[in-house]
Design a protein around this motif. Structure first.
Motif, PDB file in Angstrom:
ATOM      1  N   LEU A  35      42.933 -31.421 -25.574  1.00  0.00           N
ATOM      2  CA  LEU A  35      41.818 -31.754 -24.695  1.00  0.00           C
ATOM      3  C   LEU A  35      42.305 -32.131 -23.306  1.00  0.00           C
ATOM      4  O   LEU A  35      41.654 -31.821 -22.312  1.00  0.00           O
ATOM      5  CB  LEU A  35      41.030 -32.919 -25.308  1.00  0.00           C
ATOM      6  N   LEU A  39      39.879 -28.208 -21.574  1.00  0.00           N
ATOM      7  CA  LEU A  39      38.758 -28.373 -22.493  1.00  0.00           C
ATOM      8  C   LEU A  39      38.500 -27.080 -23.252  1.00  0.00           C
ATOM      9  O   LEU A  39      38.163 -27.096 -24.432  1.00  0.00           O
ATOM     10  CB  LEU A  39      37.508 -28.787 -21.713  1.00  0.00           C
ATOM     11  N   PHE A  43      38.310 -26.293 -27.423  1.00  0.00           N
ATOM     12  CA  PHE A  43      37.217 -25.628 -28.132  1.00  0.00           C
ATOM     13  C   PHE A  43      37.689 -24.381 -28.867  1.00  0.00           C
ATOM     14  O   PHE A  43      37.136 -24.016 -29.902  1.00  0.00           O
ATOM     15  CB  PHE A  43      36.078 -25.284 -27.179  1.00  0.00           C
ATOM     16  N   THR A  91      38.315 -34.261 -34.745  1.00  0.00           N
ATOM     17  CA  THR A  91      37.801 -33.052 -34.105  1.00  0.00           C
ATOM     18  C   THR A  91      36.287 -32.958 -34.227  1.00  0.00           C
ATOM     19  O   THR A  91      35.613 -32.496 -33.306  1.00  0.00           O
ATOM     20  CB  THR A  91      38.437 -31.787 -34.704  1.00  0.00           C
ATOM     21  N   LEU A  94      34.991 -35.428 -31.651  1.00  0.00           N
ATOM     22  CA  LEU A  94      35.231 -34.869 -30.326  1.00  0.00           C
ATOM     23  C   LEU A  94      34.227 -33.771 -30.005  1.00  0.00           C
ATOM     24  O   LEU A  94      33.658 -33.723 -28.911  1.00  0.00           O
ATOM     25  CB  LEU A  94      36.663 -34.320 -30.252  1.00  0.00           C
ATOM     26  N   PHE A  95      33.970 -32.907 -30.954  1.00  0.00           N
ATOM     27  CA  PHE A  95      33.016 -31.827 -30.749  1.00  0.00           C
ATOM     28  C   PHE A  95      31.605 -32.383 -30.585  1.00  0.00           C
ATOM     29  O   PHE A  95      30.834 -31.931 -29.754  1.00  0.00           O
ATOM     30  CB  PHE A  95      33.072 -30.853 -31.933  1.00  0.00           C
ATOM     31  N   VAL A  97      30.701 -35.326 -29.447  1.00  0.00           N
ATOM     32  CA  VAL A  97      30.563 -36.052 -28.182  1.00  0.00           C
ATOM     33  C   VAL A  97      30.544 -35.097 -26.995  1.00  0.00           C
ATOM     34  O   VAL A  97      29.762 -35.275 -26.060  1.00  0.00           O
ATOM     35  CB  VAL A  97      31.711 -37.081 -28.029  1.00  0.00           C
ATOM     36  N   LEU A  98      31.363 -34.052 -27.021  1.00  0.00           N
ATOM     37  CA  LEU A  98      31.501 -33.179 -25.860  1.00  0.00           C
ATOM     38  C   LEU A  98      30.452 -32.082 -25.746  1.00  0.00           C
ATOM     39  O   LEU A  98      30.193 -31.600 -24.662  1.00  0.00           O
ATOM     40  CB  LEU A  98      32.895 -32.557 -25.836  1.00  0.00           C
ATOM     41  N   VAL A  99      29.864 -31.689 -26.847  1.00  0.00           N
ATOM     42  CA  VAL A  99      28.862 -30.624 -26.792  1.00  0.00           C
ATOM     43  C   VAL A  99      27.510 -31.249 -26.472  1.00  0.00           C
ATOM     44  O   VAL A  99      27.034 -32.114 -27.211  1.00  0.00           O
ATOM     45  CB  VAL A  99      28.799 -29.853 -28.123  1.00  0.00           C
TER      46      VAL A  99
END
Length: 103
Positions: A35, A39, A43, A91, A94-95, A97-99
């Protein structure tokens, strides 16, 4: 002539479960570190990390079972299971929170 090599009990495929779980566990934790440079790289690695973490937990759990019977190493199986679980939770978090969510 040399005598033929006979398989030993320590040479079963079960001895490879611990090291396999450890390697897959390290692979599953990698997107958290990917990350920082990019970014997009994180992904791209996400699907592989989820697959690797599920396999690490599975192989690690089976490796622990065999290691308690005296076949294989316990610490590798435990480390692989732990890293796989951390990778799966990390993961996925993380996915999530970021999407961005759709309105």
């Amino acid at each position: 002539m040399s005598e033929p090599l006979m398989p030993n009990q320590a040479d079963t495929p079960a001895t490879a479960l611990g090291p396999t779980a450890l390697v897959l566990g390290v692979i599953s934790v990698a997107p958290a570190f990917a990350l920082f440079p990019s970014l997009a790289l994180a992904f791209l690695m996400f699907p592989w990390a989820v697959i690797a973490s599920a396999l690490a937990v599975t192989f690690g759990a089976v490796g622990i079972r065999y290691a308690r019977r005296g076949i294989g190493r316990v610490w590798m199986a435990v480390a692989g299971t732990t890293l796989g679980a951390i990778g799966l939770v990390g993961t996925t978090t993380l996915f999530w929170v970021l999407v961005p969510t759709a309105p």
